[in-house]
Each structure stands twice: as structure tokens, then as C-alpha cells.
Design an enzyme around this catalytic site. Structure first.
Site, PDB file in Angstrom:
ATOM      1  N   ARG A  87       0.802  -1.227   0.000  1.00 38.67           N
ATOM      2  CA  ARG A  87       0.000   0.000   0.000  1.00 38.67           C
ATOM      3  C   ARG A  87       0.830   1.269   0.000  1.00 38.67           C
ATOM      4  NH1 ARG A  87      -2.859  -3.867   1.873  1.00 38.67           N
ATOM      5  NH2 ARG A  87      -0.900  -4.415   2.831  1.00 38.67           N
ATOM      6  N   THR A  88       1.800   1.333   0.911  1.00 39.60           N
ATOM      7  CA  THR A  88       2.520   2.599   1.076  1.00 39.60           C
ATOM      8  C   THR A  88       3.280   2.936  -0.204  1.00 39.60           C
ATOM      9  OG1 THR A  88       2.705   2.109   3.424  1.00 39.60           O
ATOM     10  CG2 THR A  88       4.147   3.832   2.570  1.00 39.60           C
ATOM     11  N   HIS A 121       5.387   5.916  11.504  1.00 36.51           N
ATOM     12  CA  HIS A 121       4.867   5.793  10.138  1.00 36.51           C
ATOM     13  C   HIS A 121       3.898   6.963   9.928  1.00 36.51           C
ATOM     14  CE1 HIS A 121       3.579   4.162   6.426  1.00 36.51           C
ATOM     15  NE2 HIS A 121       3.209   2.951   6.780  1.00 36.51           N
TER      16      HIS A 121
END
Ligand code: NCD
Length: 304
Positions: free
Chosen positions: A52-53, A130
């Protein structure tokens, strides 16, 4: 927002957070002028797995009109020849306008920022922080339940979960009530508890979700971070202890939203996906407008 690097949510003010989220809402609604970023290159440096990131940063830069370069897997890079992170950063900063970095060592992004003249964006540093995940988490919360009189339960691996550490600092900035639910062995690290206390956070710790479930607006579930356990047996002892099913949500508020940074393993039963509570896929999709907003705010000075 005027920042060189994005390393931790500790350094973001409520104003910074709201500036990014307002810009994200704006972008989701009206898009951006793609010509401004035609010459912009974003470097993606991932020393740990990511779906995802990495893909949402890639999508975000391309949707803004720019391009990305990617180090590829660690195995195929010069890291296997023994290159230091500092040298890798010193080289890549000559290729790109900003660097997104994920690394297994806590503090890696901060260290990288000392060697780079372009913005470093921390996409996860070990069990540390994060921050961009937090921004998309907050966007999801604000769009669904708002920030006023907010009560958030954060459950699972509070010790090693970097998304948890980042989120806790940011929730403190928006004055949310925070309930941490975990087995004793996976409590929030002492250093995070200390910082939250210093910042006047409204925090309670629990071992049983049922003690607080009915008071929550948001339940944020996390994966047990198997890769960070020094001992596989310790992991096995806690794995599978905290699992959300439709039955477990019976006493929840009708408007409760269930979030998860993903990937999930078995913390949320698939049956929950079709309930009105589930927001984790919407949350993942919010990664694109939020990262577009962040990149736009960080880079605009350089391209205008
Ligand atoms: C998280 C991470 O990498 O910390 N994933 C993500 O970026 N969405 C959560 C996790 O791996 O459990």
C-alpha cells in the site's frame, strides 16, 4: 505547512495535520494542475516489504503529474555490496526531488535526513514511526466521525506497531480519548507512554476490549508484527488472541468504525467486511489523496 522532512507525527501540529487533510479533501474533489509537476521525480526506497505505502506514493506522484524512480528490491540493489544508507541517500538525492524511505531500523529516516538536501518522508522506520499512515488514518476518521469529542480504541500489537506510535501522538494533538487494548506483553513502549503523558494525552490501557467497546467511535485494529519478535515462541503466545468478529462487535455503537492499516492476517474476520463498521479498504484508498496532498505541500516551493 512549511517542513523540510516528514519524520514523525511528534513534530506535526494540529494545524499541520488539518492543512494536509484539507488539501487532501480538496484534491479528492477537484484534482490538481498536473503541469506543475511535469519535471518532478520522487524516489521510492523500500528496504522492507510494502504494498500500500509504496504503490500509493507511486500513484500519488503520478496523479500529480510527476514520475517516480524505484530502488527495487534490496537484493537487486547495491546494498548487497555493502553500501551504507548514508551513501545510498547521498546518491539518490541527486536523482530525485524527494525521497520516500522505509527501513527496518528505528531512526533510519532521521539519520537519512541529515545527509539529504531534498525532503525525506519516513514511510516506516522499524518499530518507530509511520507518519503518512497516520495522516490517512486521520483523514478517514475526520471524514467518517469527525474530530469532536472523539474516542478511539487501538488494539493489537502496541509494542512493535509503528502505525500505533504515530497515531497516538497525533490523536493527542487533536485531544482525542485514547484506549489502548493489548496483552500485557504488547503494551505501548515505555518511551511512547512517557511522551504521551508529557503531552497531556488522555490515555487508558486495557487488556479486554469489552471494557470499552461500547464507548468507542473508532476501533483501530493492528497486526501482530511477527517480523519484529526476537523469539518466534513469544509471537505464538500472543498470535490470534485479539480477533474481531461480527459477534465481538455486537455491543458496539451503531456508528463505530473499524479501521486497520492492513495487511491483516486474522485479526479481523472476513465477516466484518460487509458490516456497516468496516472502513479499512476505504482507509487504504485514502492513501492516494492524502499522499498527493502531502507531496504537493512539501514540493510546491521547488516547482513553482
Ligand atoms: C503497516 C506498516 O508497514 O507498518 N502497513 C502499512 O504501511 N499499511 C502495518 C503493518 O505492517 O502491520
Amino acid at each position: 505547512m512549511h517542513r523540510e522532512h516528514v519524520l514523525s507525527t511528534k513534530e506535526l501540529s494540529r494545524d499541520d495535520i488539518e492543512t494536509v487533510l484539507d488539501r487532501a479533501a480538496d484534491i479528492a474533489h477537484s484534482g490538481t494542475d498536473r503541469s506543475r509537476y511535469a519535471d518532478t521525480i520522487l524516489a521510492l526506497l523500500f528496504f522492507e516489504p510494502s504494498t500500500r505505502t509504496k504503490m500509493s506514493f507511486d500513484t500519488a506522484m503520478k496523479r500529480l503529474g510527476g514520475t517516480t524512480i524505484d530502488m527495487g528490491s534490496v537484493e537487486s540493489s547495491s546494498v548487497t555490496k555493502g553500501e551504507s544508507l548514508a551513501d545510498t541517500i547521498r546518491v539518490i538525492e541527486g536523482y530525485a526531488d524527494a525521497i520516500v524511505l522505509r527501513h527496518p531500523s528505528e531512526g533510519a529516516a532521521k539519520m537519512a535526513s541529515e545527509f539529504a538536501d531534498v525532503p525525506i518522508i519516513n514511510a516506516g522506520d522499524g518499530a518507530g514511526q509511520h507518519p503518512t499512515q497516520t495522516l490517512l488514518d486521520l483523514h478517514t476518521i475526520r471524514e467518517n466521525v469527525g474530530f469532536d469529542d472523539l474516542s478511539v480504541g487501538i488494539m493489537g500489537d502496541l509494542k512493535y506497531g509503528r502505525t500505533v506510535h504515530s497515531l497516538a501522538h497525533a490523536l493527542t494533538k487533536i485531544d482525542a480519548r485514547q484506549h489502548f487494548i493489548s496483552p500485557e506483553s504488547l503494551r505501548l513502549p515505555r518511551s511512547v507512554r512517557f511522551d504521551l503523558h508529557e503531552d497531556g494525552a488522555n490515555v487508558r490501557e486495557h487488556t479486554d476490549l469489552d471494557d470499552v467497546l461500547s464507548t468507542l467511535d473508532v476501533l483501530y485494529v493492528t497486526r501482530i508484527q511477527r517480523e519484529r519478535f526476537p523469539d518466534e515462541n513469544e509471537y505464538r503466545e500472543v498470535a490470534g488472541q485479539y480477533r474481531i468478529t461480527e459477534d465481538a462487535l455486537e455491543d458496539a455503537n451503531d456508528d463505530l468504525i473499524v479501521m486497520h492499516p492492513l495487511p491483516r492476517v486474522d485479526e479481523i474476520a472476513p465477516g466484518v467486511d460487509t458490516t456497516t463498521h468496516a472502513r479499512y479498504f476505504e482507509q487504504a484508498h485514502n492513501g492516494v489523496p492524502v499522499r498527493m496532498a502531502l507531496l504537493d505541500l512539501l514540493l510546491q516551493g521547488e516547482t513553482q
